[in-house]
Design an enzyme around this catalytic site. Structure first.
Site, PDB file in Angstrom:
ATOM      1  CG  LEU A   1      -2.037  -1.048   1.215  1.00  0.00           C
ATOM      2  CD1 LEU A   1      -2.731  -1.114   2.561  1.00  0.00           C
ATOM      3  CD2 LEU A   1      -3.058  -0.757   0.121  1.00  0.00           C
ATOM      4  NE  ARG A   2       7.156   1.138   2.303  1.00  0.00           N
ATOM      5  CZ  ARG A   2       7.711  -0.064   2.375  1.00  0.00           C
ATOM      6  NH1 ARG A   2       7.810  -0.799   1.288  1.00  0.00           N
ATOM      7  NH2 ARG A   2       8.180  -0.522   3.506  1.00  0.00           N
ATOM      8  N   GLY A   3       2.357   2.687  -2.420  1.00  0.00           N
ATOM      9  CA  GLY A   3       2.013   3.507  -3.586  1.00  0.00           C
ATOM     10  C   GLY A   3       0.797   4.383  -3.321  1.00  0.00           C
TER      11      GLY A   3
END
Length: 362
Positions: free
Chosen positions: A294-296
């Site tokens: 979920l970093r993006g």
């Protein structure tokens, strides 16, 4: 102490290094935008700049550090502690505040720390003098580069040639905002909130995908091809080298204007909002591109808010997302060695599809 021992210090403080102005840098808009957004919100997670040799990477980063407004720091503190924010001060300063001591402060330029390729972990993180700790009962800590970089910029040139373990250490500190050194049962930690900037040349090897993913943004820069623009860059550099003070004076007003813009952006950033439906669409783009984790999503949301604040607004618009999403996602796509399509183009295509934007064929 003999007078000669003091001479190097006197010379060093008297002759401040002359830096090429940030607003005088021609082109490389992608790199400049990524750096400015990370200054507004360091939680974006830093920038990886990949590009050809001699494209002004180091010049731009030094120019950015010089551009930034001065900060309040606790006097004689090796960690550049913030006198008012507990998250940005060392445990010693926090203890002094708890005891009600008066904390002297000074104004200081934002530090830019260069990490040499041959640096050891001790040089980066700092060391604990075990002998002193055991014999005197004090936590004898020799600060490293991470301490010096707190509240500043840590620049790693040729990051793709750096030992993977060291890159891990840097990324962990950048993400958590703290550096912890442990040795022989003794543990010391200090704040290490900095903007991590890595640069490299793709010809010398790529960074491992797991490490690349940890950088918030990824800017790609290319050598300028238009002859007229190349001439302009060469002329500007010659003009600067010939008479730096005069050249800097010429850019004084635009430098001050962008400095003020950054200060305002940092102030209004907490009040910037992004509508739920836009957040859903960002996640749709990430899902369509098959981005791991979920970093993006998180970084794109942060970057969109930062660019909105930079322009003095508090409501994120679709165009704000469009301008940052490629920078935030292109390095998170799975690489197919047989595919020749540029990852940035793939991100743009997915964005246009999800946001329902029609692109006119050229």
């Amino acid at each position: 102490m003999s007078p000669t021992a003091l001479e190097p210090t006197v010379v060093k403080s008297a002759a401040r290094r002359v830096v090429f102005p940030f607003t005088a840098i021609v082109g490389q808009e992608e790199m400049k935008l990524a750096l400015l957004l990370n200054v507004i919100d360091p939680k974006i997670g830093g920038v990886m700049i990949m590009g050809d040799r001699g494209t002004g990477k180091s010049t731009t980063i030094r120019a950015l550090a010089d551009l930034l407004p001065e900060i309040d720091v606790v006097a004689d503190d090796p960690f550049n502690s913030d006198p008012s924010d507990p998250d940005l001060m060392s445990d010693v300063v926090r203890d002094r505040l708890t005891r009600g001591e008066e904390i002297p402060t000074v104004k200081k330029k934002v530090s830019m720390v260069d990490l040499p390729l041959g640096a050891t972990e001790d040089r980066v993180c700092g060391t604990i003098d075990i002998e002193k700790a055991l014999s005197l009962g004090v936590k004898a800590f020799e600060p490293g580069l991470l301490a010096k970089a707190n509240r500043g910029i840590l620049y790693v040139d040729e990051v793709n040639l750096l030992d993977d373990h060291l890159v891990d250490v840097l990324l962990d500190s950048a993400a958590s905002g703290w550096n912890t050194v442990e040795r022989e049962g003794i543990s010391i930690r200090h704040p290490a909130r900095f903007v991590l900037v890595g640069s490299g040349n793709p010809e010398e090897g790529e960074l491992r995908p797991q490490l690349l993913d940890r950088f918030g943004m990824h800017a790609e820069i290319r050598t300028v091809k238009e002859p007229a623009l190349r001439v302009r860059i060469v002329e500007q550099r010659a003009e600067f080298d010939q008479n730096p003070p005069e050249f800097i004076e010429k850019y004084k007003e635009p430098q001050e204007a962008i400095q003020k813009q950054l200060e305002v952006a940092q102030e209004i950033l907490p009040s910037v909002v992004i509508d739920y439906d836009l957040r859903v669409k960002i996640s749709e783009v990430c899902a369509e591109l098959d981005v791991d984790g979920l970093r993006g999503d998180i970084v794109t949301n942060r970057a969109a808010k930062a660019i909105t604040a930079f322009e003095g607004r508090t409501q994120v618009q679709v165009d704000d997302i469009r301008r940052v999403i490629t920078l935030c996602l292109r390095h998170r796509l799975r690489k197919d060695p047989l595919e020749s399509i540029d990852s940035g183009y793939k991100v743009e295509k997915a964005f246009n599809r999800v946001f329902g934007i029609e692109v006119k064929e050229g």
